[in-house]
Design a protein around this motif. Structure first.
Motif, PDB file in Angstrom:
ATOM      1  N   ARG A  50     -22.875  19.407   9.068  1.00  0.00           N
ATOM      2  CA  ARG A  50     -22.967  19.916  10.437  1.00  0.00           C
ATOM      3  C   ARG A  50     -24.320  19.576  11.046  1.00  0.00           C
ATOM      4  O   ARG A  50     -24.414  19.078  12.169  1.00  0.00           O
ATOM      5  N   ASP A  51     -25.387  19.821  10.287  1.00  0.00           N
ATOM      6  CA  ASP A  51     -26.735  19.537  10.783  1.00  0.00           C
ATOM      7  C   ASP A  51     -26.939  18.049  11.040  1.00  0.00           C
ATOM      8  O   ASP A  51     -27.580  17.666  12.020  1.00  0.00           O
ATOM      9  N   ASP A  52     -26.382  17.201  10.185  1.00  0.00           N
ATOM     10  CA  ASP A  52     -26.472  15.749  10.382  1.00  0.00           C
ATOM     11  C   ASP A  52     -25.743  15.324  11.656  1.00  0.00           C
ATOM     12  O   ASP A  52     -26.218  14.464  12.397  1.00  0.00           O
ATOM     13  N   GLN A  53     -24.582  15.915  11.906  1.00  0.00           N
ATOM     14  CA  GLN A  53     -23.833  15.587  13.119  1.00  0.00           C
ATOM     15  C   GLN A  53     -24.608  16.018  14.368  1.00  0.00           C
ATOM     16  O   GLN A  53     -24.669  15.279  15.350  1.00  0.00           O
ATOM     17  N   LEU A  54     -25.181  17.210  14.334  1.00  0.00           N
ATOM     18  CA  LEU A  54     -25.977  17.667  15.474  1.00  0.00           C
ATOM     19  C   LEU A  54     -27.167  16.751  15.710  1.00  0.00           C
ATOM     20  O   LEU A  54     -27.477  16.397  16.852  1.00  0.00           O
ATOM     21  N   ALA A  55     -27.841  16.376  14.639  1.00  0.00           N
ATOM     22  CA  ALA A  55     -29.007  15.498  14.771  1.00  0.00           C
ATOM     23  C   ALA A  55     -28.588  14.127  15.295  1.00  0.00           C
ATOM     24  O   ALA A  55     -29.283  13.537  16.123  1.00  0.00           O
ATOM     25  N   GLY A  56     -27.464  13.625  14.825  1.00  0.00           N
ATOM     26  CA  GLY A  56     -26.995  12.311  15.264  1.00  0.00           C
ATOM     27  C   GLY A  56     -26.637  12.280  16.738  1.00  0.00           C
ATOM     28  O   GLY A  56     -26.870  11.294  17.428  1.00  0.00           O
ATOM     29  N   HIS A  57     -26.069  13.357  17.237  1.00  0.00           N
ATOM     30  CA  HIS A  57     -25.688  13.425  18.653  1.00  0.00           C
ATOM     31  C   HIS A  57     -26.789  14.011  19.520  1.00  0.00           C
ATOM     32  O   HIS A  57     -26.674  14.028  20.742  1.00  0.00           O
ATOM     33  N   ARG A  58     -27.828  14.526  18.873  1.00  0.00           N
ATOM     34  CA  ARG A  58     -29.009  15.069  19.540  1.00  0.00           C
ATOM     35  C   ARG A  58     -28.666  16.208  20.496  1.00  0.00           C
ATOM     36  O   ARG A  58     -29.219  16.321  21.581  1.00  0.00           O
ATOM     37  N   ILE A  59     -27.736  17.052  20.076  1.00  0.00           N
ATOM     38  CA  ILE A  59     -27.340  18.202  20.877  1.00  0.00           C
ATOM     39  C   ILE A  59     -27.957  19.459  20.267  1.00  0.00           C
ATOM     40  O   ILE A  59     -27.792  19.701  19.076  1.00  0.00           O
ATOM     41  N   PRO A  60     -28.652  20.257  21.064  1.00  0.00           N
ATOM     42  CA  PRO A  60     -29.221  21.497  20.528  1.00  0.00           C
ATOM     43  C   PRO A  60     -28.112  22.415  20.008  1.00  0.00           C
ATOM     44  O   PRO A  60     -27.070  22.563  20.650  1.00  0.00           O
ATOM     45  N   PRO A  61     -28.322  23.032  18.860  1.00  0.00           N
ATOM     46  CA  PRO A  61     -27.265  23.856  18.266  1.00  0.00           C
ATOM     47  C   PRO A  61     -26.808  25.019  19.133  1.00  0.00           C
ATOM     48  O   PRO A  61     -25.643  25.381  19.117  1.00  0.00           O
ATOM     49  N   GLN A  62     -27.713  25.586  19.927  1.00  0.00           N
ATOM     50  CA  GLN A  62     -27.306  26.710  20.763  1.00  0.00           C
ATOM     51  C   GLN A  62     -26.345  26.280  21.867  1.00  0.00           C
ATOM     52  O   GLN A  62     -25.584  27.076  22.382  1.00  0.00           O
ATOM     53  N   LEU A  63     -26.338  24.995  22.229  1.00  0.00           N
ATOM     54  CA  LEU A  63     -25.389  24.493  23.216  1.00  0.00           C
ATOM     55  C   LEU A  63     -24.029  24.215  22.596  1.00  0.00           C
ATOM     56  O   LEU A  63     -23.044  24.028  23.301  1.00  0.00           O
ATOM     57  N   MET A  64     -23.979  24.163  21.281  1.00  0.00           N
ATOM     58  CA  MET A  64     -22.727  23.910  20.571  1.00  0.00           C
ATOM     59  C   MET A  64     -22.086  25.203  20.076  1.00  0.00           C
ATOM     60  O   MET A  64     -21.031  25.169  19.467  1.00  0.00           O
ATOM     61  N   GLY A  65     -22.731  26.339  20.307  1.00  0.00           N
ATOM     62  CA  GLY A  65     -22.183  27.605  19.851  1.00  0.00           C
ATOM     63  C   GLY A  65     -22.420  27.871  18.377  1.00  0.00           C
ATOM     64  O   GLY A  65     -21.730  28.682  17.774  1.00  0.00           O
ATOM     65  N   THR A 124     -20.209  27.913  -8.403  1.00  0.00           N
ATOM     66  CA  THR A 124     -21.088  26.774  -8.134  1.00  0.00           C
ATOM     67  C   THR A 124     -20.411  25.787  -7.196  1.00  0.00           C
ATOM     68  O   THR A 124     -21.030  25.289  -6.253  1.00  0.00           O
ATOM     69  N   ALA A 125     -19.148  25.495  -7.431  1.00  0.00           N
ATOM     70  CA  ALA A 125     -18.419  24.564  -6.569  1.00  0.00           C
ATOM     71  C   ALA A 125     -18.330  25.098  -5.143  1.00  0.00           C
ATOM     72  O   ALA A 125     -18.490  24.352  -4.180  1.00  0.00           O
ATOM     73  N   LYS A 126     -18.101  26.403  -5.009  1.00  0.00           N
ATOM     74  CA  LYS A 126     -18.027  27.016  -3.681  1.00  0.00           C
ATOM     75  C   LYS A 126     -19.382  26.925  -2.978  1.00  0.00           C
ATOM     76  O   LYS A 126     -19.452  26.601  -1.794  1.00  0.00           O
ATOM     77  N   ASP A 127     -20.469  27.209  -3.704  1.00  0.00           N
ATOM     78  CA  ASP A 127     -21.812  27.119  -3.126  1.00  0.00           C
ATOM     79  C   ASP A 127     -22.143  25.684  -2.743  1.00  0.00           C
ATOM     80  O   ASP A 127     -22.743  25.438  -1.691  1.00  0.00           O
ATOM     81  N   ASP A 128     -21.773  24.727  -3.591  1.00  0.00           N
ATOM     82  CA  ASP A 128     -22.018  23.315  -3.281  1.00  0.00           C
ATOM     83  C   ASP A 128     -21.271  22.912  -2.019  1.00  0.00           C
ATOM     84  O   ASP A 128     -21.810  22.216  -1.163  1.00  0.00           O
ATOM     85  N   PHE A 129     -20.020  23.334  -1.905  1.00  0.00           N
ATOM     86  CA  PHE A 129     -19.235  23.009  -0.710  1.00  0.00           C
ATOM     87  C   PHE A 129     -19.895  23.593   0.527  1.00  0.00           C
ATOM     88  O   PHE A 129     -20.006  22.936   1.559  1.00  0.00           O
ATOM     89  N   TRP A 130     -20.340  24.839   0.437  1.00  0.00           N
ATOM     90  CA  TRP A 130     -20.989  25.508   1.570  1.00  0.00           C
ATOM     91  C   TRP A 130     -22.240  24.742   2.005  1.00  0.00           C
ATOM     92  O   TRP A 130     -22.450  24.507   3.192  1.00  0.00           O
ATOM     93  N   ASN A 131     -23.055  24.332   1.045  1.00  0.00           N
ATOM     94  CA  ASN A 131     -24.279  23.587   1.352  1.00  0.00           C
ATOM     95  C   ASN A 131     -23.956  22.222   1.954  1.00  0.00           C
ATOM     96  O   ASN A 131     -24.593  21.787   2.916  1.00  0.00           O
ATOM     97  N   ILE A 132     -22.972  21.533   1.389  1.00  0.00           N
ATOM     98  CA  ILE A 132     -22.580  20.221   1.916  1.00  0.00           C
ATOM     99  C   ILE A 132     -22.044  20.357   3.332  1.00  0.00           C
ATOM    100  O   ILE A 132     -22.362  19.564   4.210  1.00  0.00           O
ATOM    101  N   LYS A 133     -21.246  21.379   3.573  1.00  0.00           N
ATOM    102  CA  LYS A 133     -20.696  21.610   4.911  1.00  0.00           C
ATOM    103  C   LYS A 133     -21.808  21.852   5.926  1.00  0.00           C
ATOM    104  O   LYS A 133     -21.805  21.284   7.023  1.00  0.00           O
ATOM    105  N   ASN A 134     -22.778  22.672   5.556  1.00  0.00           N
ATOM    106  CA  ASN A 134     -23.888  22.956   6.475  1.00  0.00           C
ATOM    107  C   ASN A 134     -24.753  21.725   6.709  1.00  0.00           C
ATOM    108  O   ASN A 134     -25.198  21.476   7.833  1.00  0.00           O
ATOM    109  N   LEU A 135     -25.006  20.949   5.669  1.00  0.00           N
ATOM    110  CA  LEU A 135     -25.793  19.725   5.833  1.00  0.00           C
ATOM    111  C   LEU A 135     -25.061  18.713   6.704  1.00  0.00           C
ATOM    112  O   LEU A 135     -25.668  18.041   7.537  1.00  0.00           O
TER     113      LEU A 135
END
Length: 96
Positions: free
Chosen positions: A19-34, A6-17
């Motif tokens: 990342r998505d928040d950072q992309l949204a904040g900088h408004r950079i399309p994910p495909q341009l970030m690799g 559960t802790a590993k899954d929570d970490f994975w979800n938090i990490k992905n969220l």
């Protein structure tokens, strides 16, 4: 053992969220970030994403920064025109 999974899954979800928040904040399309898509549909055409990003985000930011030239009275900031045709930005012409 269940707590560790559960802790590993929570970490994975938090990490992905995060990342998505950072992309949204900088408004950079994910495909341009690799970023690798998490689904089979993918992110779409990277060239179209780059053109939209440059037109909607990069050029307005550059225009704001170019106003400093008017405030100072000389050219202290210059940008190369963005082009996908020649592998990126065109070289700066030092004579201009």
């Amino acid at each position: 053992m269940l707590g560790k999974i559960t802790a590993k899954d929570d970490f994975w979800n938090i990490k992905n969220l995060t990342r998505d928040d950072q992309l949204a904040g900088h408004r950079i399309p994910p495909q341009l970030m690799g970023i690798i898509p998490q689904n089979t549909a993918g992110f779409g055409d990277v060239e179209k994403a780059a053109r939209v990003f440059v037109a909607n985000e990069l050029e307005p930011l550059q225009e704001s920064l170019l106003e400093l030239n008017q405030l100072v009275g000389e050219e202290i900031i210059r940008f190369r025109p963005y082009s996908l045709d020649d592998g990126g930005a065109a070289p700066l012409d030092p004579t201009k």
